[in-house]
Design a protein around this motif. Structure first.
Motif, PDB file in Angstrom:
ATOM      1  N   PRO A 164      -8.676   5.250  12.287  1.00 19.18           N
ATOM      2  CA  PRO A 164      -7.845   4.609  13.308  1.00 19.18           C
ATOM      3  C   PRO A 164      -6.423   4.355  12.803  1.00 19.18           C
ATOM      4  N   SER A 165      -5.439   4.625  13.645  1.00 19.88           N
ATOM      5  CA  SER A 165      -4.036   4.445  13.253  1.00 19.88           C
ATOM      6  C   SER A 165      -3.552   3.022  13.483  1.00 19.88           C
ATOM      7  N   TYR A 171      -1.510  -1.244   7.435  1.00 18.56           N
ATOM      8  CA  TYR A 171      -1.040  -0.840   6.103  1.00 18.56           C
ATOM      9  C   TYR A 171      -0.093   0.341   6.241  1.00 18.56           C
ATOM     10  N   ILE A 172       0.792   0.473   5.266  1.00 19.44           N
ATOM     11  CA  ILE A 172       1.790   1.534   5.292  1.00 19.44           C
ATOM     12  C   ILE A 172       1.092   2.884   5.197  1.00 19.44           C
ATOM     13  N   GLY A 173       1.393   3.766   6.155  1.00 23.37           N
ATOM     14  CA  GLY A 173       0.764   5.071   6.189  1.00 23.37           C
ATOM     15  C   GLY A 173      -0.432   5.147   7.115  1.00 23.37           C
ATOM     16  N   GLN A 174      -0.898   4.010   7.650  1.00 27.17           N
ATOM     17  CA  GLN A 174      -2.011   4.062   8.607  1.00 27.17           C
ATOM     18  C   GLN A 174      -1.659   4.987   9.764  1.00 27.17           C
ATOM     19  N   LYS A 175      -0.414   4.937  10.180  1.00 26.49           N
ATOM     20  CA  LYS A 175       0.154   5.977  11.033  1.00 26.49           C
ATOM     21  C   LYS A 175       1.462   6.412  10.376  1.00 26.49           C
ATOM     22  N   PHE A 176       2.026   7.509  10.830  1.00 25.60           N
ATOM     23  CA  PHE A 176       3.215   8.054  10.174  1.00 25.60           C
ATOM     24  C   PHE A 176       4.287   6.981  10.027  1.00 25.60           C
ATOM     25  N   THR A 177       4.794   6.842   8.815  1.00 23.49           N
ATOM     26  CA  THR A 177       5.791   5.826   8.494  1.00 23.49           C
ATOM     27  C   THR A 177       6.939   6.491   7.753  1.00 23.49           C
ATOM     28  N   SER A 219      10.644   2.865  10.205  1.00 18.36           N
ATOM     29  CA  SER A 219       9.784   2.839  11.388  1.00 18.36           C
ATOM     30  C   SER A 219       8.795   1.686  11.332  1.00 18.36           C
ATOM     31  N   ASP A 220       8.664   1.044  10.174  1.00 20.50           N
ATOM     32  CA  ASP A 220       7.736  -0.068   9.992  1.00 20.50           C
ATOM     33  C   ASP A 220       8.399  -1.106   9.109  1.00 20.50           C
ATOM     34  N   VAL A 221       8.650  -2.285   9.644  1.00 19.72           N
ATOM     35  CA  VAL A 221       9.353  -3.317   8.889  1.00 19.72           C
ATOM     36  C   VAL A 221       8.552  -3.788   7.680  1.00 19.72           C
ATOM     37  N   ASN A 222       7.237  -3.501   7.639  1.00 14.34           N
ATOM     38  CA  ASN A 222       6.444  -3.843   6.460  1.00 14.34           C
ATOM     39  C   ASN A 222       6.758  -2.929   5.282  1.00 14.34           C
ATOM     40  N   ALA A 223       7.339  -1.756   5.567  1.00 14.57           N
ATOM     41  CA  ALA A 223       7.664  -0.814   4.503  1.00 14.57           C
ATOM     42  C   ALA A 223       9.070  -1.016   3.959  1.00 14.57           C
ATOM     43  N   GLY A 227      14.955   8.835   0.967  1.00 13.86           N
ATOM     44  CA  GLY A 227      14.093   8.899   2.139  1.00 13.86           C
ATOM     45  C   GLY A 227      12.644   9.032   1.720  1.00 13.86           C
ATOM     46  N   THR A 228      11.740   8.318   2.416  1.00 17.31           N
ATOM     47  CA  THR A 228      10.314   8.338   2.092  1.00 17.31           C
ATOM     48  C   THR A 228       9.496   8.416   3.372  1.00 17.31           C
ATOM     49  N   VAL A 229       8.430   9.213   3.339  1.00 25.61           N
ATOM     50  CA  VAL A 229       7.476   9.269   4.457  1.00 25.61           C
ATOM     51  C   VAL A 229       6.074   9.028   3.919  1.00 25.61           C
ATOM     52  N   TRP A 230       5.237   8.379   4.736  1.00 27.57           N
ATOM     53  CA  TRP A 230       3.829   8.129   4.427  1.00 27.57           C
ATOM     54  C   TRP A 230       2.979   8.645   5.585  1.00 27.57           C
ATOM     55  N   GLN A 231       1.811   9.194   5.277  1.00 23.89           N
ATOM     56  CA  GLN A 231       0.873   9.594   6.320  1.00 23.89           C
ATOM     57  C   GLN A 231      -0.545   9.615   5.772  1.00 23.89           C
ATOM     58  N   ASN A 232      -1.447   8.903   6.447  1.00 27.20           N
ATOM     59  CA  ASN A 232      -2.859   8.955   6.096  1.00 27.20           C
ATOM     60  C   ASN A 232      -3.427  10.299   6.553  1.00 27.20           C
TER      61      ASN A 232
END
Length: 401
Positions: free
Chosen positions: A51-52, A60-66, A99-103, A41-46
């Motif tokens: 701006p999110s 980009y991954i992490g621009q908002k919680f991913t 939560s983001d298909v780019n990730a 499991g992985t989470v990203w957060q700026n």
């Protein structure tokens, strides 16, 4: 009994969290079968107040919680049990949620389903099947361990030129020639990833990883010459590799709108600088570099430069922990920028630079916790006014059971 196609990047089948509970692994091994269940499991957060969204979407991954989660099975079968000494079938099959298909992709997919066969006493090694070639070529993983993360944010740059990488796979044939004890040459051919990009490949075109042919995707050849020497009481670890790939697929030329082929060349080196333990010679400080180049007319990323330091087992009480500091600078393609501007888009940046610090804690057998802080100037090629930069906090937990 690990994945022989993956070499040193194979998960350690002798170090699962559950060990040999109930003697089940021993009984399976008697029949040539080995395997583990993986949870990741992985989470990203700026962490910056930026701006999110960019033009209404996440750029980009992490621009908002991913977040992404993976449950998978990694296994092998020793074909020596049916008379093919040294041969092996490998399998890696996963279920992804994101939560983001780019990730990450969503749903079930095959990461690896391949045959490994050694010839002439192991001097020649052949691998064929559905293969993620990032574990066969380049080696972008810190300390040669997939559980400690990739070097930098753009470490998978060859994928934009079509090289398959987790979680996208492709039909491939690889042949490794061991020229001497330490020198090798590996050459391969694979079906390219989609010229539309890796995200389109895993989310639309090849959702389950078993598609043999894809629109506009043709053959790709790759060759790598390398010198590798593991740490020992006599020598410090060395891993240098230089390679290139050429892709005949139909990539859209930014300048003409017609189709053009693609390519990538790379040079990477990692050298152990200190040895802090005579009984565990792999422990110590390492330094490394990366240089990559790709054509500007069909790629967004033009060039990539990287410097890195990482320390394995800095604390004697934690010999398998890995800390790293990676600085990456990548230039964006001038042709891609001009095409975006002519198309009415907001002018993209000319380059991006990242500084990434991480520390991989080995919590238990087969289990790593990886916190990462990564600051990136110009985190996205697709931009908008006042988009800002990114200070991503990334946390990954991986367990092989």
């Amino acid at each position: 009994m690990g994945l022989k196609n993956w070499g040193t990047l194979s998960p350690n089948f002798g170090d699962p969290l559950l060990g040999n509970a109930g003697g089940i692994r021993s009984k399976l091994a008697d029949h040539g079968i080995a395997g583990m269940v993986v949870f990741d499991g992985t989470v990203w957060q700026n962490l910056l107040s930026e701006p999110s969204q960019t033009d209404g979407v996440q750029a980009y991954i992490g621009q908002k919680f991913t977040n992404t989660e993976v449950i998978g099975v990694v296994g092998t079968y020793d074909l020596g049990h049916i008379g093919l000494k040294g041969a092996q079938i490998g399998l890696d099959a996963d279920v992804h949620q994101s939560s983001d298909v780019n990730a990450s992709p969503r749903g079930f997919d095959i990461i690896d389903f391949s045959l490994y066969y050694p010839l002439f006493g192991g001097k020649i090694e052949v691998g064929a099947g559905l293969i993620p070639n990032d574990v066969e070529y380049v080696n972008i993983y810190v300390a040669g361990n997939i559980q400690t993360g990739a070097f930098g944010p753009t470490a998978s740059l060859p994928s934009q030129a079509g090289l398959s990488l987790q979680p996208s796979t492709a039909p491939a044939l690889n042949v490794t020639s061991h020229l001497t004890k330490n020198w090798y040459d590996k050459i391969g051919v694979q079906r390219s990833l989609s010229p539309q990009g890796i995200v389109a490949d895993w989310s639309k075109i090849n959702k389950h990883g078993v598609t043999f042919s894809e629109p506009f995707a043709k053959a790709l050849v790759v060759d790598e010459l390398g010198f590798t020497r593991p740490a020992s009481t006599e020598h410090r670890s060395s891993n240098f590799r230089v390679g290139g790939l050429y892709n005949w697929s139909d990539y859209t030329n930014f300048n003409t709108g017609k189709f053009a082929p693609n390519w990538n060349v790379y040079l990477l080196g990692d050298q152990q600088l200190t040895r802090t333990s005579p009984t565990m010679p792999f422990r110590g400080l390492y330094g490394g570099f990366t240089v990559m180049d790709s054509p500007a007319n069909v790629n967004v990323f033009r060039q990539d430069y990287e410097l890195r330091l990482y320390d394995i087992g800095h604390f004697s009480s934690r010999p398998f922990d890995v800390g790293s500091l990676v600085v990456t600078h990548s230039s964006f393609s001038r042709d891609a920028r001009q095409a975006t501007i002519f198309g009415g888009g907001y002018p993209p940046p000319t380059d991006t630079t990242s500084v990434t610090g991480s520390y991989a804690f080995k919590l238990a057998h087969g289990t790593y916790l990886l916190p990462v802080f990564s600051y990136t100037a110009h985190p996205s090629f697709v931009t908008a006014p006042k988009e800002g930069n990114a200070l991503n906090f990334i946390l990954t937990l991986t367990t092989f059971m």
